[in-house]
Motif scaffolding. Structure first.
Motif, PDB file in Angstrom:
ATOM      1  N   THR B 140     -63.719 -29.756  16.862  1.00  0.00           N
ATOM      2  CA  THR B 140     -62.913 -29.252  17.321  1.00  0.00           C
ATOM      3  C   THR B 140     -61.514 -29.385  16.835  1.00  0.00           C
ATOM      4  O   THR B 140     -60.583 -28.964  16.250  1.00  0.00           O
ATOM      5  N   ILE B 141     -61.562 -31.260  16.205  1.00  0.00           N
ATOM      6  CA  ILE B 141     -60.279 -31.788  15.907  1.00  0.00           C
ATOM      7  C   ILE B 141     -60.451 -31.429  14.334  1.00  0.00           C
ATOM      8  O   ILE B 141     -58.929 -30.571  13.766  1.00  0.00           O
ATOM      9  N   LEU B 142     -61.020 -30.793  13.776  1.00  0.00           N
ATOM     10  CA  LEU B 142     -61.509 -30.171  12.164  1.00  0.00           C
ATOM     11  C   LEU B 142     -61.183 -28.675  12.256  1.00  0.00           C
ATOM     12  O   LEU B 142     -61.669 -28.348  10.967  1.00  0.00           O
ATOM     13  N   ASN B 143     -61.462 -28.091  13.005  1.00  0.00           N
ATOM     14  CA  ASN B 143     -61.591 -26.706  13.093  1.00  0.00           C
ATOM     15  C   ASN B 143     -59.508 -26.255  12.650  1.00  0.00           C
ATOM     16  O   ASN B 143     -59.246 -26.172  13.521  1.00  0.00           O
ATOM     17  N   GLN B 144     -59.645 -25.893  11.197  1.00  0.00           N
ATOM     18  CA  GLN B 144     -58.302 -26.036  11.138  1.00  0.00           C
ATOM     19  C   GLN B 144     -58.611 -24.960   9.782  1.00  0.00           C
ATOM     20  O   GLN B 144     -59.205 -24.071   9.468  1.00  0.00           O
ATOM     21  N   TYR B 145     -57.195 -24.436   9.293  1.00  0.00           N
ATOM     22  CA  TYR B 145     -56.580 -23.247   8.813  1.00  0.00           C
ATOM     23  C   TYR B 145     -57.412 -24.381   6.720  1.00  0.00           C
ATOM     24  O   TYR B 145     -56.733 -25.443   7.142  1.00  0.00           O
ATOM     25  N   ALA B 146     -58.116 -23.668   6.374  1.00  0.00           N
ATOM     26  CA  ALA B 146     -57.782 -23.990   4.522  1.00  0.00           C
ATOM     27  C   ALA B 146     -56.369 -24.346   4.285  1.00  0.00           C
ATOM     28  O   ALA B 146     -56.197 -25.585   4.128  1.00  0.00           O
ATOM     29  N   LEU B 147     -54.972 -23.814   5.316  1.00  0.00           N
ATOM     30  CA  LEU B 147     -54.363 -24.163   3.976  1.00  0.00           C
ATOM     31  C   LEU B 147     -54.026 -25.408   5.178  1.00  0.00           C
ATOM     32  O   LEU B 147     -53.008 -25.987   4.221  1.00  0.00           O
ATOM     33  N   THR B 148     -54.344 -25.787   6.550  1.00  0.00           N
ATOM     34  CA  THR B 148     -54.141 -26.840   6.602  1.00  0.00           C
ATOM     35  C   THR B 148     -54.568 -28.208   6.034  1.00  0.00           C
ATOM     36  O   THR B 148     -53.648 -29.046   5.886  1.00  0.00           O
ATOM     37  N   TYR B 149     -55.731 -27.889   5.564  1.00  0.00           N
ATOM     38  CA  TYR B 149     -56.127 -29.086   4.733  1.00  0.00           C
ATOM     39  C   TYR B 149     -55.647 -28.801   3.029  1.00  0.00           C
ATOM     40  O   TYR B 149     -55.424 -30.520   3.151  1.00  0.00           O
ATOM     41  N   VAL B 150     -55.617 -28.026   2.525  1.00  0.00           N
ATOM     42  CA  VAL B 150     -54.674 -28.415   1.623  1.00  0.00           C
ATOM     43  C   VAL B 150     -53.249 -29.079   1.829  1.00  0.00           C
ATOM     44  O   VAL B 150     -52.877 -29.912   0.927  1.00  0.00           O
ATOM     45  N   THR B 151     -52.705 -28.954   2.853  1.00  0.00           N
ATOM     46  CA  THR B 151     -51.629 -29.156   3.119  1.00  0.00           C
ATOM     47  C   THR B 151     -51.870 -30.954   3.010  1.00  0.00           C
ATOM     48  O   THR B 151     -50.714 -31.388   2.468  1.00  0.00           O
ATOM     49  N   PHE B 152     -52.559 -31.430   3.959  1.00  0.00           N
ATOM     50  CA  PHE B 152     -52.808 -32.626   4.801  1.00  0.00           C
ATOM     51  C   PHE B 152     -53.046 -33.355   3.558  1.00  0.00           C
ATOM     52  O   PHE B 152     -53.190 -34.754   3.031  1.00  0.00           O
ATOM     53  N   LEU B 153     -54.453 -32.843   2.642  1.00  0.00           N
ATOM     54  CA  LEU B 153     -55.236 -33.819   2.247  1.00  0.00           C
ATOM     55  C   LEU B 153     -55.046 -33.222   0.605  1.00  0.00           C
ATOM     56  O   LEU B 153     -55.189 -34.917   0.001  1.00  0.00           O
ATOM     57  N   VAL B 154     -54.061 -32.175  -0.379  1.00  0.00           N
ATOM     58  CA  VAL B 154     -53.717 -32.239  -1.022  1.00  0.00           C
ATOM     59  C   VAL B 154     -52.394 -32.582  -1.770  1.00  0.00           C
ATOM     60  O   VAL B 154     -51.744 -33.299  -2.921  1.00  0.00           O
ATOM     61  N   ILE B 155     -51.440 -31.777  -1.239  1.00  0.00           N
ATOM     62  CA  ILE B 155     -50.249 -31.903  -1.563  1.00  0.00           C
ATOM     63  C   ILE B 155     -49.376 -32.716  -1.095  1.00  0.00           C
ATOM     64  O   ILE B 155     -48.479 -33.043  -1.749  1.00  0.00           O
ATOM     65  N   VAL B 156     -49.727 -33.067   0.530  1.00  0.00           N
ATOM     66  CA  VAL B 156     -48.725 -34.523  -0.008  1.00  0.00           C
ATOM     67  C   VAL B 156     -49.237 -35.600  -1.063  1.00  0.00           C
ATOM     68  O   VAL B 156     -48.244 -36.413  -1.188  1.00  0.00           O
ATOM     69  N   PRO B 157     -50.650 -35.853  -0.644  1.00  0.00           N
ATOM     70  CA  PRO B 157     -51.278 -36.708  -1.903  1.00  0.00           C
ATOM     71  C   PRO B 157     -50.168 -37.150  -2.832  1.00  0.00           C
ATOM     72  O   PRO B 157     -49.906 -37.595  -3.946  1.00  0.00           O
ATOM     73  N   LEU B 158     -50.689 -35.031  -3.414  1.00  0.00           N
ATOM     74  CA  LEU B 158     -49.499 -34.717  -4.762  1.00  0.00           C
ATOM     75  C   LEU B 158     -48.790 -35.076  -4.826  1.00  0.00           C
ATOM     76  O   LEU B 158     -48.143 -35.630  -5.722  1.00  0.00           O
ATOM     77  N   ALA B 159     -47.704 -34.947  -3.884  1.00  0.00           N
ATOM     78  CA  ALA B 159     -46.435 -34.778  -4.003  1.00  0.00           C
ATOM     79  C   ALA B 159     -46.604 -36.329  -4.276  1.00  0.00           C
ATOM     80  O   ALA B 159     -45.480 -37.136  -5.288  1.00  0.00           O
ATOM     81  N   TRP B 160     -47.009 -37.484  -3.732  1.00  0.00           N
ATOM     82  CA  TRP B 160     -46.398 -38.896  -3.443  1.00  0.00           C
ATOM     83  C   TRP B 160     -46.877 -39.120  -5.186  1.00  0.00           C
ATOM     84  O   TRP B 160     -45.987 -39.690  -5.459  1.00  0.00           O
ATOM     85  N   TRP B 161     -47.952 -38.988  -5.258  1.00  0.00           N
ATOM     86  CA  TRP B 161     -48.348 -39.228  -6.967  1.00  0.00           C
ATOM     87  C   TRP B 161     -47.428 -38.701  -7.875  1.00  0.00           C
ATOM     88  O   TRP B 161     -47.259 -39.273  -8.755  1.00  0.00           O
ATOM     89  N   LEU B 162     -47.007 -37.626  -7.305  1.00  0.00           N
ATOM     90  CA  LEU B 162     -46.142 -36.922  -8.434  1.00  0.00           C
ATOM     91  C   LEU B 162     -44.729 -37.689  -8.890  1.00  0.00           C
ATOM     92  O   LEU B 162     -44.071 -38.318  -9.528  1.00  0.00           O
TER      93      LEU B 162
END
Lengths: 353, 308
Positions: B140-162
């Motif tokens: 139930t929790i993982l039933n999310q839009y791709a964009l949500t996955y990208v935001t939490f798992l890619v964009i935020v870590p990437l922003a921090w790393w950048l």
């Protein structure tokens, strides 16, 4: 990206440029917005005739310009008072609703009170409600250094929820079920200025406010203190001005004037409170204050011009079918152009070789 | 089990609600780290939501719509850069001007193309991904839009790393703290600020498009309704650190989702449901007061840079 090889030199623009600024601004705005008008399948020249000239050519729409500019004059002046002191009050929208809430509440309770007295009570109520709603962000800014831009933006959202809760709860019209407050008493309403028009005494209140604020800001020691604090806190403190109290006063007076805007809209136009009372008068007030260069008289004039643009947008929409939002786009474009113009007035552009 | 299910749906809704605000807030983090407060955020999200919807409707592709939203957001970011970096005008006013401009443009184009009909036009929105659909609760929790996955798992870590682990991020932070010193060290202050504002605009546009292309599948006048201002508050709350901003967005998303769940369950509450809607705003103000004393604003925030 290669930035253009120009340099700004701070020397003051040539005289011809400064005098022609309003014309140049209008011309650039016209060019920038005509693309939209063409997209709306209308002739830009014809559209601008309906936009800026037609509303002034007949009595009905001319009075409507004054009606539309009434709340804008007040929010513009409200923002001016705060900005002059360096307090960035983005909360005029919320303070307007606070004033409107007070007016809608008082207005139903003043049946037995004769007109002039009822008006004074309502005016004071609207002002105080605006002050009250401005109080928390102002205190937080002055004594806790919490950024007022963010808190006033947040309080704008909060009061909309309060208004919605009240209109859908205790004040819901029992007969129609509409979310609108009960009608205010006859004696609490602002009298019409011209028969068979919507122009009401609120316009007089707005114009008086302009002159009072202009006088206070330019001719009194309090106004001088406000401007000194706005120019630089350290310098003002060094000159012995109580910086915190001065800024607090500016923030609260600003909130009060925005509250009056809410009062005149309720008591002059709607006669009850609705959640769509303001289409963003508080935010437009910031733009108007900026375009008036924080000079109260010029702010009043630019509010009248914005009233014209709002009225004209409706004329264009009716006559040519161009969406009425052309008004908002034009106001925003004009603001951005004039910001550039203000800057160019202080500089000359020199080519770097 | 019912309680666990309630918490799982609440967690899922929290992530959904947080996504658009988090995207915009990460964008705003870049802008402010570089020394520019971008109040154009609300309008950029709004126009992003419209452009995404409109282009997706025209092209028949949600992804092209998303790309259009990101593009228009970038353009608005560059406009903000032109006003605040090149011209050096008051950032509050420039940002609000952009919000008004973008809002007007979106409403103008919406009325022109879809008329004033009372039923909002809609498109088929993005589908949700459902990994581990068979696992109870987690599914139930993982039933999310791709964009949500990208935001939490890619964009935020990437922003921090950048921001914290690359020389580009160091330059952004440098021009936001001390542009004079950055300039002396050979950093092009103007170019870095332009880049930061372009990134910011792109993320804000994407945040708006998430609402129209994923969550709603439609565009309405109230689609953003103050989410941009919440994002601004989250950036301060999160002390300009993408990871803390993420935490803040979860707290906001959580309260908002709780209110939605309670309303959906039809519970008769003794207080109006608006209380829950207003709560996150009140909490944010309180958090600003508590964090306020320690809040380390980028030192050059609001200050245009001029080479003398």
């Amino acid at each position: 990206m290669v930035l253009p090889k120009f340099r700004l030199e701070k020397t003051g623009a040539p005289f011809w440029f400064r005098t022609l600024t309003p014309v140049i601004t209008l011309l650039i705005t016209f060019i920038l917005t005509s693309g939209l008008i063409l997209w709306g399948k209308a002739n830009p020249f014809q559209a601008y005739y309906y936009f800026l000239i037609d509303p002034l050519s007949n009595r009905v729409s001319f009075l409507e310009v004054l009606v539309k500019s009434t709340p804008l004059i007040l929010t513009g002046i409200a923002v001016t008072v705060a900005f002059v002191s360096g307090y960035y009050n983005i909360g005029a929208e919320g303070q307007l609703y606070a004033g409107a809430l007070a007016a809608a509440w008082l207005g139903t309770r003043l049946e037995a009170v004769p007109m002039p007295l009822a008006m004074l009570i309502m005016l004071a109520g609207g002002f105080l409600a605006g002050v009250l709603w401005a109080l928390v962000p102002a205190l937080l800014r002055v004594y806790f250094r919490v950024d007022e831009v963010v808190t006033t933006l947040l309080t704008n959202s909060i009061i909309l929820f309060i208004v919605s809760a009240i209109l859908n709860g205790p004040w819901r019209d029992p007969l129609s079920g509409w979310p609108q407050s009960p009608e205010i008493a006859e004696s609490a309403r602002l009298p019409q200025l011209v028969p068979r028009s919507r122009l009401h005494f609120g316009f007089v209140i707005a114009v008086l406010t302009v002159f009072i604020v202009w006088f206070v800001l330019t001719r009194t020691s309090f106004g001088l203190k406000l401007r000194a604090v706005g120019l630089g806190k350290e310098g003002a403190r060094f000159a012995g001005i109580p910086v915190e109290r001065t800024m607090l006063a500016a923030a609260l007076i600003s909130g009060g004037i925005a509250g009056i805007a809410g009062y005149v809209e309720v008591a002059g136009i709607q006669y009850h409170l609705i959640s769509a009372l303001s289409p963003g008068y508080g935010y437009t007030g910031i733009i108007i204050a900026t375009m008036g260069g924080l000079n109260a008289l010029a702010v009043g004039a630019s509010a009248l011009f914005f009233g014209l643009v709002d009225t004209g947008a409706q004329t264009v929409s009716r006559a040519l079918g161009v969406p009425v939002y052309l008004g908002e786009v034009t106001q925003a474009t004009m603001l951005l152009v004039i910001l550039g113009m203000f800057l160019l007035q202080q500089y000359r552009i020199r080519r770097v070789r | 089990m019912i309680a666990a299910m309630f918490i799982a749906t609440l967690a899922a809704a929290t992530l959904r609600v947080a996504t658009p605000i988090l995207l915009a807030a990460i964008g705003e983090t870049f802008a402010e780290r570089a020394g520019v407060l971008n109040l154009g955020i609300e309008g950029t999200m709004f126009l992003g939501a419209f452009a995404g919807f409109y282009v997706a409707d025209l092209s028949g592709s949600l992804w092209i719509g998303l790309a259009a939203a990101i593009a228009i957001g970038t353009v608005l970011g560059l406009l903000m850069a032109f006003l605040s970096v090149t011209l050096g005008v008051n950032q509050h006013v420039a940002g609000l001007g952009i919000t008004l401009l973008a809002g007007g443009l979106a409403l103008f184009a919406f009325r022109l193309n879809y008329g004033g009909s009372s039923t909002p036009p809609s498109i088929e929105p993005f589908e949700r991904l459902s990994p581990l659909a068979d696992v109870p609760l987690l599914g139930t929790i993982l039933n999310q839009y791709a964009l949500t996955y990208v935001t939490f798992l890619v964009i935020v870590p990437l922003a921090w790393w950048l921001l914290y682990r690359t020389s580009f991020g160091l330059k952004i932070r440098a021009v936001g703290e001390n542009p004079e010193a950055a300039d002396a060290a050979g950093i092009n202050v103007f170019r870095i600020r332009y880049a930061a504002l372009a990134i910011a605009g792109a993320l804000m546009g994407a945040g708006g498009a998430f609402l129209s292309l994923a969550q709603l599948g439609a565009f309405t006048h109230g689609i953003i309704s103050g989410r941009g201002w919440v994002a601004i508050a989250l950036v301060i709350f999160g002390n300009w650190n993408p990871l803390k901003v993420l935490l803040g967005s979860l707290i906001f998303g959580g309260t908002f989702a709780l209110q939605l769940r309670l309303q959906a369950m039809g519970l008769q509450l003794p207080i109006p449901y608006e209380t829950f809607l207003a709560l996150p705003y009140v909490v944010t103000i309180i958090a600003l007061v508590i964090a306020g004393r320690q809040a380390s604003y980028p030192a050059a925030l609001l200050k245009p840079y001029r080479r003398e």
